[in-house]
Design a protein around this motif. Sequence first.
Motif, PDB file in Angstrom:
ATOM      1  N   GLY A 113       0.811  -1.392  -0.136  1.00  0.00           N
ATOM      2  CA  GLY A 113      -0.427   0.137  -0.431  1.00  0.00           C
ATOM      3  C   GLY A 113       0.498   0.817  -0.132  1.00  0.00           C
ATOM      4  N   GLN A 114       2.078   0.835   0.998  1.00  0.00           N
ATOM      5  CA  GLN A 114       2.472   2.892   0.539  1.00  0.00           C
ATOM      6  C   GLN A 114       2.886   2.898  -0.613  1.00  0.00           C
ATOM      7  N   SER A 117       0.073   3.661  -2.873  1.00  0.00           N
ATOM      8  CA  SER A 117      -0.459   5.178  -2.573  1.00  0.00           C
ATOM      9  C   SER A 117       0.861   6.974  -3.114  1.00  0.00           C
ATOM     10  N   VAL A 120      -0.723   6.645  -6.741  1.00  0.00           N
ATOM     11  CA  VAL A 120      -1.436   7.709  -6.723  1.00  0.00           C
ATOM     12  C   VAL A 120      -1.365   8.942  -6.749  1.00  0.00           C
ATOM     13  N   LEU A 121       0.418   9.748  -5.882  1.00  0.00           N
ATOM     14  CA  LEU A 121       0.706  10.912  -5.652  1.00  0.00           C
ATOM     15  C   LEU A 121       1.486  11.350  -6.908  1.00  0.00           C
ATOM     16  N   ARG A 122       1.643  10.184  -8.133  1.00  0.00           N
ATOM     17  CA  ARG A 122       2.042  10.496  -8.588  1.00  0.00           C
ATOM     18  C   ARG A 122       4.454  10.671  -8.876  1.00  0.00           C
ATOM     19  N   LEU A 123       4.295  10.012  -7.765  1.00  0.00           N
ATOM     20  CA  LEU A 123       5.344   9.757  -6.940  1.00  0.00           C
ATOM     21  C   LEU A 123       6.292   9.076  -8.494  1.00  0.00           C
ATOM     22  N   ILE A 132      10.763   7.521   0.830  1.00  0.00           N
ATOM     23  CA  ILE A 132       9.831   6.447   1.449  1.00  0.00           C
ATOM     24  C   ILE A 132       9.682   5.413   1.647  1.00  0.00           C
ATOM     25  N   GLN A 136      11.803   3.911   5.118  1.00  0.00           N
ATOM     26  CA  GLN A 136      11.350   2.541   6.230  1.00  0.00           C
ATOM     27  C   GLN A 136      12.205   1.225   6.418  1.00  0.00           C
TER      28      GLN A 136
ATOM     29  N   ILE B  77      -5.822  11.831 -10.155  1.00  0.00           N
ATOM     30  CA  ILE B  77      -6.807  10.876  -9.384  1.00  0.00           C
ATOM     31  C   ILE B  77      -6.843  10.600  -7.692  1.00  0.00           C
ATOM     32  N   VAL B  79      -6.626   9.379  -4.301  1.00  0.00           N
ATOM     33  CA  VAL B  79      -7.111   8.444  -3.704  1.00  0.00           C
ATOM     34  C   VAL B  79      -6.721   8.566  -1.947  1.00  0.00           C
ATOM     35  N   PHE B  81      -6.807   6.134   0.626  1.00  0.00           N
ATOM     36  CA  PHE B  81      -7.122   4.540   0.763  1.00  0.00           C
ATOM     37  C   PHE B  81      -8.025   3.901   2.061  1.00  0.00           C
ATOM     38  N   PHE B  84      -5.302   3.946   5.100  1.00  0.00           N
ATOM     39  CA  PHE B  84      -4.894   5.797   4.769  1.00  0.00           C
ATOM     40  C   PHE B  84      -3.178   5.813   4.305  1.00  0.00           C
ATOM     41  N   GLN B  85      -2.708   5.148   4.400  1.00  0.00           N
ATOM     42  CA  GLN B  85      -1.279   4.550   4.080  1.00  0.00           C
ATOM     43  C   GLN B  85      -0.687   6.088   3.905  1.00  0.00           C
ATOM     44  N   LEU B  86      -0.767   6.522   5.270  1.00  0.00           N
ATOM     45  CA  LEU B  86       0.429   7.581   5.105  1.00  0.00           C
ATOM     46  C   LEU B  86       1.760   7.095   5.096  1.00  0.00           C
ATOM     47  N   PHE B  87       2.836   7.722   5.369  1.00  0.00           N
ATOM     48  CA  PHE B  87       4.030   7.307   4.985  1.00  0.00           C
ATOM     49  C   PHE B  87       4.347   7.605   6.521  1.00  0.00           C
ATOM     50  N   LEU B  98       4.957  16.373   0.303  1.00  0.00           N
ATOM     51  CA  LEU B  98       5.804  15.603  -0.076  1.00  0.00           C
ATOM     52  C   LEU B  98       5.553  15.760  -2.134  1.00  0.00           C
ATOM     53  N   ALA B  99       4.320  15.410  -2.446  1.00  0.00           N
ATOM     54  CA  ALA B  99       4.161  15.177  -3.771  1.00  0.00           C
ATOM     55  C   ALA B  99       3.896  16.313  -4.210  1.00  0.00           C
ATOM     56  N   ARG B 147      -3.607  15.367   1.908  1.00  0.00           N
ATOM     57  CA  ARG B 147      -2.563  14.746   0.917  1.00  0.00           C
ATOM     58  C   ARG B 147      -3.243  14.867   0.078  1.00  0.00           C
ATOM     59  N   ALA B 148      -4.557  13.682  -0.062  1.00  0.00           N
ATOM     60  CA  ALA B 148      -5.039  13.545  -2.060  1.00  0.00           C
ATOM     61  C   ALA B 148      -5.212  14.896  -2.305  1.00  0.00           C
ATOM     62  N   ILE B 151      -3.050  17.663  -4.196  1.00  0.00           N
ATOM     63  CA  ILE B 151      -2.475  17.439  -5.515  1.00  0.00           C
ATOM     64  C   ILE B 151      -3.225  17.751  -6.743  1.00  0.00           C
TER      65      ILE B 151
END
Lengths: 213, 212
Positions: A113-114, A117, A120-123, A132, A136, B77, B79, B81, B84-87, B98-99, B147-148, B151
Amino acid sequence: MHYVSEILPSLLSGAWMTIKIFFWTLIASIPLGILASLGLTSRIAPLRWILKFYVWLMRGTPLLLQLIFVFYGLPIIGVIFQRYDAALFAFILNYTAYFAEIFRGGFQAIDQGQYESARVLRLTRAQTLRKIVIPQVVKIVVPSIGNETINLIKDSSLVYVIGLGDLLRAGNVATARDVTLLPLVLVGVIYLLMTAVATFVLRKVEQHYRSWR
Amino acid sequence: MLELKNIKKQFGGRTILDNFNMQVPDGQITAIVGPSGAGKTTLLRCISGLEKTNSGSFILDGKTFDPANNRDNDNVIGVVFQDFQLFPNLTVLDNITLAPQLVLKQSKAEAEKRAQELIDQLNLTGKESLYPYQLSGGQKQRVAIVRALAINPKILCYDEPTSALDPDLRQTVESIILSLKQDNMTQIVVTHDMQFAENIADQIVRVEPIKA
Protein backbone atom coordinates in the motif's frame (compact mmCIF):
# COMPACT_ATOMS: atom_id res chain seq x y z
CA MET A 1 54.61 -0.09 30.85
CA HIS A 2 57.80 0.50 28.95
CA TYR A 3 57.13 -2.66 26.94
CA VAL A 4 53.59 -1.49 26.14
CA SER A 5 54.80 1.81 24.71
CA GLU A 6 57.38 -0.12 22.73
CA ILE A 7 54.91 -2.37 20.92
CA LEU A 8 52.00 0.06 20.77
CA PRO A 9 53.09 1.82 17.53
CA SER A 10 53.14 -1.46 15.60
CA LEU A 11 49.79 -2.49 17.08
CA LEU A 12 48.29 0.88 16.17
CA SER A 13 49.56 0.69 12.62
CA GLY A 14 47.96 -2.77 12.43
CA ALA A 15 44.75 -1.29 13.85
CA TRP A 16 44.86 1.35 11.12
CA MET A 17 44.81 -1.41 8.49
CA THR A 18 41.85 -3.01 10.30
CA ILE A 19 40.00 0.33 10.34
CA LYS A 20 40.70 0.96 6.65
CA ILE A 21 39.34 -2.42 5.63
CA PHE A 22 36.37 -2.02 7.94
CA PHE A 23 35.54 1.48 6.70
CA TRP A 24 35.84 0.88 2.96
CA THR A 25 33.99 -2.42 3.11
CA LEU A 26 31.11 -0.78 4.92
CA ILE A 27 31.03 2.27 2.64
CA ALA A 28 30.91 0.11 -0.49
CA SER A 29 28.88 -2.89 0.54
CA ILE A 30 25.88 -1.11 2.09
CA PRO A 31 24.85 0.71 -1.12
CA LEU A 32 25.81 -2.34 -3.20
CA GLY A 33 23.74 -4.48 -0.85
CA ILE A 34 20.72 -2.20 -1.39
CA LEU A 35 21.14 -2.50 -5.16
CA ALA A 36 21.57 -6.27 -4.96
CA SER A 37 18.48 -6.58 -2.76
CA LEU A 38 16.47 -4.67 -5.36
CA GLY A 39 17.75 -7.20 -7.91
CA LEU A 40 16.82 -10.11 -5.63
CA THR A 41 13.23 -8.86 -5.56
CA SER A 42 13.19 -7.84 -9.21
CA ARG A 43 10.64 -9.05 -11.75
CA ILE A 44 13.44 -10.01 -14.13
CA ALA A 45 13.93 -13.70 -13.43
CA PRO A 46 17.49 -14.18 -14.80
CA LEU A 47 18.71 -11.26 -12.68
CA ARG A 48 17.14 -12.88 -9.62
CA TRP A 49 18.76 -16.23 -10.35
CA ILE A 50 22.21 -14.73 -10.84
CA LEU A 51 21.96 -12.77 -7.59
CA LYS A 52 20.59 -15.74 -5.66
CA PHE A 53 23.52 -17.82 -6.90
CA TYR A 54 25.94 -15.06 -5.88
CA VAL A 55 24.43 -14.80 -2.39
CA TRP A 56 24.48 -18.57 -2.01
CA LEU A 57 28.14 -18.70 -3.05
CA MET A 58 29.23 -15.86 -0.77
CA ARG A 59 27.33 -17.02 2.28
CA GLY A 60 27.97 -20.68 1.63
CA THR A 61 31.77 -20.59 1.67
CA PRO A 62 34.16 -19.29 4.33
CA LEU A 63 35.36 -15.73 3.89
CA LEU A 64 38.86 -17.08 4.51
CA LEU A 65 38.54 -19.28 1.45
CA GLN A 66 37.23 -16.38 -0.62
CA LEU A 67 40.23 -14.26 0.38
CA ILE A 68 42.59 -17.03 -0.70
CA PHE A 69 40.80 -17.48 -4.03
CA VAL A 70 40.81 -13.76 -4.78
CA PHE A 71 44.49 -13.30 -4.02
CA TYR A 72 46.01 -16.63 -5.12
CA GLY A 73 43.31 -17.97 -7.45
CA LEU A 74 42.33 -15.05 -9.66
CA PRO A 75 45.90 -14.46 -10.95
CA ILE A 76 45.60 -17.87 -12.67
CA ILE A 77 42.95 -16.37 -14.95
CA GLY A 78 44.94 -13.17 -15.29
CA VAL A 79 43.26 -11.01 -12.65
CA ILE A 80 45.97 -9.75 -10.34
CA PHE A 81 45.24 -7.74 -7.21
CA GLN A 82 47.60 -6.14 -4.75
CA ARG A 83 47.19 -7.63 -1.28
CA TYR A 84 45.21 -4.72 0.08
CA ASP A 85 42.97 -4.49 -3.00
CA ALA A 86 42.40 -8.23 -2.93
CA ALA A 87 41.31 -8.00 0.70
CA LEU A 88 38.90 -5.15 -0.02
CA PHE A 89 37.52 -6.92 -3.08
CA ALA A 90 36.83 -10.12 -1.17
CA PHE A 91 35.35 -8.34 1.83
CA ILE A 92 33.07 -6.12 -0.27
CA LEU A 93 31.88 -9.09 -2.31
CA ASN A 94 31.18 -11.10 0.83
CA TYR A 95 29.52 -8.39 2.88
CA THR A 96 27.39 -7.16 -0.03
CA ALA A 97 25.79 -10.62 -0.09
CA TYR A 98 24.92 -10.48 3.60
CA PHE A 99 23.65 -6.91 3.36
CA ALA A 100 21.60 -7.79 0.28
CA GLU A 101 19.76 -10.48 2.22
CA ILE A 102 19.17 -8.13 5.15
CA PHE A 103 17.84 -5.38 2.89
CA ARG A 104 15.71 -7.88 0.96
CA GLY A 105 13.96 -8.73 4.21
CA GLY A 106 13.55 -5.02 4.90
CA PHE A 107 12.05 -4.27 1.50
CA GLN A 108 9.65 -7.19 1.78
CA ALA A 109 8.41 -5.86 5.11
CA ILE A 110 7.12 -2.69 3.46
CA ASP A 111 3.36 -2.71 2.85
CA GLN A 112 2.45 -2.79 -0.85
CA GLY A 113 0.00 0.00 0.00
CA GLN A 114 2.90 2.39 0.55
CA TYR A 115 3.96 1.95 -3.07
CA GLU A 116 0.37 2.37 -4.27
CA SER A 117 -0.16 5.39 -2.13
CA ALA A 118 2.99 6.97 -3.62
CA ARG A 119 1.89 5.95 -7.09
CA VAL A 120 -1.49 7.70 -6.93
CA LEU A 121 0.37 10.78 -5.71
CA ARG A 122 2.32 10.52 -9.00
CA LEU A 123 5.71 10.00 -7.40
CA THR A 124 8.24 8.31 -9.64
CA ARG A 125 9.72 4.95 -8.64
CA ALA A 126 13.00 6.62 -7.67
CA GLN A 127 11.23 9.26 -5.56
CA THR A 128 9.15 6.57 -3.87
CA LEU A 129 12.25 4.57 -2.98
CA ARG A 130 14.28 7.54 -1.80
CA LYS A 131 11.68 9.43 0.21
CA ILE A 132 9.37 6.71 1.47
CA VAL A 133 10.60 3.16 1.15
CA ILE A 134 14.32 3.36 1.95
CA PRO A 135 13.91 5.35 5.18
CA GLN A 136 11.47 2.72 6.43
CA VAL A 137 13.72 -0.11 5.30
CA VAL A 138 16.73 1.44 7.01
CA LYS A 139 14.83 1.68 10.27
CA ILE A 140 13.94 -2.01 10.01
CA VAL A 141 17.45 -3.20 9.13
CA VAL A 142 19.61 -1.07 11.45
CA PRO A 143 19.83 -3.73 14.21
CA SER A 144 20.83 -6.48 11.74
CA ILE A 145 23.26 -4.20 9.93
CA GLY A 146 24.72 -3.39 13.34
CA ASN A 147 25.38 -7.05 13.97
CA GLU A 148 27.19 -7.44 10.68
CA THR A 149 29.14 -4.25 11.31
CA ILE A 150 30.48 -5.58 14.59
CA ASN A 151 31.27 -8.89 12.89
CA LEU A 152 33.14 -7.06 10.16
CA ILE A 153 35.55 -5.45 12.64
CA LYS A 154 36.56 -8.90 13.85
CA ASP A 155 36.36 -10.62 10.44
CA SER A 156 38.92 -8.15 9.14
CA SER A 157 41.54 -10.15 11.07
CA LEU A 158 41.24 -12.82 8.35
CA VAL A 159 43.40 -10.70 6.04
CA TYR A 160 46.49 -12.22 7.72
CA VAL A 161 46.03 -15.17 5.35
CA ILE A 162 47.16 -13.11 2.37
CA GLY A 163 49.96 -11.49 4.32
CA LEU A 164 48.44 -8.13 5.22
CA GLY A 165 49.57 -6.56 8.46
CA ASP A 166 46.43 -5.91 10.48
CA LEU A 167 45.95 -5.55 14.22
CA LEU A 168 45.82 -9.26 15.07
CA ARG A 169 48.90 -10.00 12.96
CA ALA A 170 50.82 -7.20 14.66
CA GLY A 171 49.94 -8.74 18.03
CA ASN A 172 50.90 -12.21 16.85
CA VAL A 173 54.28 -11.03 15.64
CA ALA A 174 55.06 -9.35 18.95
CA THR A 175 53.87 -12.38 20.94
CA ALA A 176 56.03 -14.79 18.95
CA ARG A 177 59.09 -12.53 19.15
CA ASP A 178 58.92 -11.61 22.84
CA VAL A 179 57.31 -14.79 24.19
CA THR A 180 54.58 -12.98 26.12
CA LEU A 181 50.79 -12.87 25.79
CA LEU A 182 50.65 -9.20 26.68
CA PRO A 183 50.51 -7.99 23.02
CA LEU A 184 47.47 -10.20 22.42
CA VAL A 185 45.79 -8.80 25.54
CA LEU A 186 46.34 -5.34 24.10
CA VAL A 187 44.97 -6.53 20.77
CA GLY A 188 41.82 -7.67 22.55
CA VAL A 189 41.49 -4.31 24.29
CA ILE A 190 41.88 -2.41 20.99
CA TYR A 191 39.22 -4.59 19.31
CA LEU A 192 36.92 -3.90 22.25
CA LEU A 193 37.50 -0.17 21.91
CA MET A 194 36.71 -0.30 18.19
CA THR A 195 33.52 -2.30 18.70
CA ALA A 196 32.53 0.08 21.51
CA VAL A 197 32.77 3.03 19.12
CA ALA A 198 30.76 1.13 16.49
CA THR A 199 28.13 0.20 19.09
CA PHE A 200 27.84 3.81 20.19
CA VAL A 201 27.40 5.09 16.63
CA LEU A 202 24.82 2.38 15.88
CA ARG A 203 22.86 3.30 18.98
CA LYS A 204 22.81 6.93 17.82
CA VAL A 205 21.50 5.84 14.43
CA GLU A 206 18.76 3.75 16.08
CA GLN A 207 17.81 6.71 18.26
CA HIS A 208 17.57 8.92 15.21
CA TYR A 209 15.01 6.55 13.72
CA ARG A 210 13.04 6.29 16.95
CA SER A 211 11.14 9.56 16.39
CA TRP A 212 8.60 7.76 14.21
CA ARG A 213 7.07 4.29 14.10
CA MET B 1 -17.26 14.47 -16.25
CA LEU B 2 -15.69 11.03 -16.09
CA GLU B 3 -17.19 8.31 -18.19
CA LEU B 4 -16.43 4.60 -18.06
CA LYS B 5 -17.34 2.64 -21.15
CA ASN B 6 -17.51 -1.14 -21.48
CA ILE B 7 -14.92 -1.70 -18.81
CA LYS B 8 -13.77 -5.30 -18.52
CA LYS B 9 -11.46 -6.54 -15.82
CA GLN B 10 -10.28 -10.10 -15.28
CA PHE B 11 -8.03 -11.60 -12.65
CA GLY B 12 -6.47 -14.86 -13.77
CA GLY B 13 -9.47 -16.01 -15.80
CA ARG B 14 -12.05 -14.75 -13.31
CA THR B 15 -14.10 -11.87 -14.65
CA ILE B 16 -14.66 -9.17 -12.05
CA LEU B 17 -16.13 -6.43 -14.22
CA ASP B 18 -17.77 -7.06 -17.56
CA ASN B 19 -19.14 -4.40 -19.85
CA PHE B 20 -19.31 -1.99 -17.00
CA ASN B 21 -20.55 1.53 -17.71
CA MET B 22 -20.71 4.48 -15.40
CA GLN B 23 -20.86 8.27 -15.49
CA VAL B 24 -19.42 10.46 -12.80
CA PRO B 25 -20.84 13.97 -13.10
CA ASP B 26 -18.68 16.92 -12.05
CA GLY B 27 -19.09 18.26 -8.55
CA GLN B 28 -21.27 15.38 -7.47
CA ILE B 29 -20.89 12.46 -5.15
CA THR B 30 -21.11 9.02 -6.70
CA ALA B 31 -21.37 6.08 -4.33
CA ILE B 32 -20.37 2.63 -5.51
CA VAL B 33 -22.14 -0.05 -3.50
CA GLY B 34 -22.52 -3.80 -3.66
CA PRO B 35 -21.85 -6.94 -1.66
CA SER B 36 -18.30 -7.77 -0.69
CA GLY B 37 -16.38 -9.48 -3.45
CA ALA B 38 -18.46 -7.81 -6.13
CA GLY B 39 -15.54 -5.77 -7.42
CA LYS B 40 -16.15 -2.33 -5.89
CA THR B 41 -12.58 -1.91 -4.80
CA THR B 42 -11.31 -3.36 -8.09
CA LEU B 43 -13.36 -0.77 -9.93
CA LEU B 44 -11.86 1.99 -7.81
CA ARG B 45 -8.37 0.62 -8.42
CA CYS B 46 -9.02 0.68 -12.17
CA ILE B 47 -10.24 4.29 -12.02
CA SER B 48 -7.21 5.36 -10.00
CA GLY B 49 -4.86 3.51 -12.32
CA LEU B 50 -3.62 0.91 -9.84
CA GLU B 51 -5.03 -1.88 -12.02
CA LYS B 52 -5.03 -2.14 -15.78
CA THR B 53 -8.36 -2.92 -17.39
CA ASN B 54 -8.59 -5.67 -20.01
CA SER B 55 -10.72 -3.54 -22.28
CA GLY B 56 -12.99 -0.52 -22.32
CA SER B 57 -12.25 3.16 -22.11
CA PHE B 58 -12.11 6.04 -19.67
CA ILE B 59 -13.21 9.44 -20.91
CA LEU B 60 -12.49 12.52 -18.85
CA ASP B 61 -14.06 15.77 -20.02
CA GLY B 62 -14.56 14.33 -23.51
CA LYS B 63 -11.05 12.99 -23.91
CA THR B 64 -10.00 9.38 -23.49
CA PHE B 65 -7.23 8.69 -21.03
CA ASP B 66 -5.57 5.67 -19.51
CA PRO B 67 -5.50 5.96 -15.73
CA ALA B 68 -2.92 3.16 -15.46
CA ASN B 69 -0.50 5.02 -17.66
CA ASN B 70 -1.19 8.56 -16.70
CA ARG B 71 1.72 10.86 -16.05
CA ASP B 72 -0.25 13.91 -17.10
CA ASN B 73 -0.68 15.97 -13.99
CA ASP B 74 -3.85 17.62 -15.25
CA ASN B 75 -5.83 14.40 -15.06
CA VAL B 76 -5.13 13.59 -11.47
CA ILE B 77 -7.34 11.23 -9.54
CA GLY B 78 -6.78 11.34 -5.79
CA VAL B 79 -7.30 8.32 -3.58
CA VAL B 80 -8.03 7.95 0.12
CA PHE B 81 -7.21 4.36 0.98
CA GLN B 82 -9.17 2.24 3.41
CA ASP B 83 -6.14 1.96 5.67
CA PHE B 84 -4.99 5.50 4.73
CA GLN B 85 -1.40 4.49 3.91
CA LEU B 86 0.17 7.61 5.33
CA PHE B 87 3.96 7.59 5.17
CA PRO B 88 5.07 6.72 8.73
CA ASN B 89 8.50 8.29 8.30
CA LEU B 90 7.11 11.73 7.46
CA THR B 91 5.31 14.26 9.63
CA VAL B 92 1.75 15.27 8.80
CA LEU B 93 2.97 18.36 6.98
CA ASP B 94 5.62 16.42 5.03
CA ASN B 95 3.10 13.73 4.11
CA ILE B 96 0.97 16.46 2.57
CA THR B 97 3.64 18.60 0.91
CA LEU B 98 5.83 15.79 -0.50
CA ALA B 99 3.93 15.24 -3.76
CA PRO B 100 3.16 18.92 -4.44
CA GLN B 101 6.90 19.66 -4.18
CA LEU B 102 8.23 16.63 -6.05
CA VAL B 103 5.49 16.22 -8.63
CA LEU B 104 3.84 19.60 -9.07
CA LYS B 105 7.22 21.34 -8.57
CA GLN B 106 5.80 23.78 -6.05
CA SER B 107 8.23 25.58 -3.79
CA LYS B 108 8.32 24.49 -0.16
CA ALA B 109 6.63 27.72 0.88
CA GLU B 110 3.91 27.41 -1.74
CA ALA B 111 3.20 23.78 -0.85
CA GLU B 112 3.12 24.55 2.87
CA LYS B 113 0.79 27.50 2.42
CA ARG B 114 -1.71 25.41 0.49
CA ALA B 115 -1.30 22.52 2.93
CA GLN B 116 -1.97 24.82 5.87
CA GLU B 117 -5.25 26.01 4.32
CA LEU B 118 -6.40 22.41 3.90
CA ILE B 119 -5.15 21.44 7.37
CA ASP B 120 -7.19 24.25 8.89
CA GLN B 121 -10.20 23.39 6.77
CA LEU B 122 -10.17 19.77 7.92
CA ASN B 123 -9.64 20.58 11.55
CA LEU B 124 -6.09 19.32 11.84
CA THR B 125 -4.55 22.55 13.06
CA GLY B 126 -1.73 21.89 15.50
CA LYS B 127 -1.01 18.39 14.19
CA GLU B 128 1.45 19.52 11.48
CA SER B 129 4.61 18.25 13.11
CA LEU B 130 3.21 14.99 14.48
CA TYR B 131 4.00 11.62 12.95
CA PRO B 132 1.17 9.35 11.75
CA TYR B 133 1.53 6.94 14.70
CA GLN B 134 0.64 9.83 17.02
CA LEU B 135 -2.76 10.39 15.36
CA SER B 136 -6.16 8.79 15.95
CA GLY B 137 -7.88 6.90 13.14
CA GLY B 138 -10.12 9.83 12.27
CA GLN B 139 -7.17 12.22 12.19
CA LYS B 140 -5.20 9.85 9.97
CA GLN B 141 -8.09 9.74 7.57
CA ARG B 142 -8.32 13.52 7.44
CA VAL B 143 -4.58 13.73 6.77
CA ALA B 144 -5.06 11.21 3.96
CA ILE B 145 -7.83 13.39 2.53
CA VAL B 146 -5.71 16.53 2.76
CA ARG B 147 -2.77 14.73 1.16
CA ALA B 148 -4.97 13.63 -1.74
CA LEU B 149 -6.43 17.12 -2.12
CA ALA B 150 -3.03 18.80 -2.11
CA ILE B 151 -2.22 17.52 -5.60
CA ASN B 152 -5.36 19.27 -6.93
CA PRO B 153 -7.17 16.17 -8.15
CA LYS B 154 -10.06 16.37 -10.59
CA ILE B 155 -11.73 13.51 -8.79
CA LEU B 156 -11.28 12.28 -5.24
CA CYS B 157 -11.89 8.58 -4.55
CA TYR B 158 -12.49 6.92 -1.18
CA ASP B 159 -12.22 3.20 -0.52
CA GLU B 160 -14.55 2.20 2.33
CA PRO B 161 -14.08 5.45 4.25
CA THR B 162 -16.20 4.33 7.20
CA SER B 163 -14.87 0.84 7.74
CA ALA B 164 -11.71 1.65 9.70
CA LEU B 165 -13.44 4.17 11.95
CA ASP B 166 -15.56 4.11 15.11
CA PRO B 167 -19.28 4.26 14.28
CA ASP B 168 -19.66 7.74 15.77
CA LEU B 169 -17.03 9.07 13.37
CA ARG B 170 -19.22 8.20 10.39
CA GLN B 171 -21.01 11.49 10.85
CA THR B 172 -17.72 13.38 10.63
CA VAL B 173 -16.73 11.66 7.39
CA GLU B 174 -20.16 12.46 5.97
CA SER B 175 -19.82 16.12 6.78
CA ILE B 176 -16.28 16.27 5.33
CA ILE B 177 -17.41 14.68 2.08
CA LEU B 178 -20.42 16.97 1.89
CA SER B 179 -18.34 20.06 2.65
CA LEU B 180 -15.91 19.14 -0.15
CA LYS B 181 -18.93 18.91 -2.41
CA GLN B 182 -19.66 22.51 -1.51
CA ASP B 183 -16.20 23.28 -2.91
CA ASN B 184 -17.28 21.55 -6.11
CA MET B 185 -15.08 18.50 -5.70
CA THR B 186 -16.11 15.46 -7.73
CA GLN B 187 -16.07 12.46 -5.41
CA ILE B 188 -16.40 8.70 -5.79
CA VAL B 189 -17.06 6.72 -2.63
CA VAL B 190 -16.85 2.95 -2.47
CA THR B 191 -18.82 1.62 0.49
CA HIS B 192 -20.74 -1.42 1.65
CA ASP B 193 -22.68 0.82 4.04
CA MET B 194 -26.00 1.53 2.29
CA GLN B 195 -27.16 4.04 4.90
CA PHE B 196 -23.96 6.00 4.51
CA ALA B 197 -24.23 5.92 0.72
CA GLU B 198 -27.80 7.22 0.83
CA ASN B 199 -26.81 10.03 3.19
CA ILE B 200 -24.10 11.43 0.95
CA ALA B 201 -24.60 10.35 -2.63
CA ASP B 202 -26.20 12.14 -5.56
CA GLN B 203 -25.94 8.93 -7.50
CA ILE B 204 -25.64 5.34 -6.34
CA VAL B 205 -24.00 2.80 -8.64
CA ARG B 206 -24.47 -0.86 -7.85
CA VAL B 207 -21.77 -3.41 -8.62
CA GLU B 208 -23.00 -6.99 -8.61
CA PRO B 209 -20.86 -10.12 -8.60
CA ILE B 210 -20.68 -11.76 -12.02
CA LYS B 211 -21.92 -15.33 -11.99
CA ALA B 212 -19.40 -17.70 -13.46
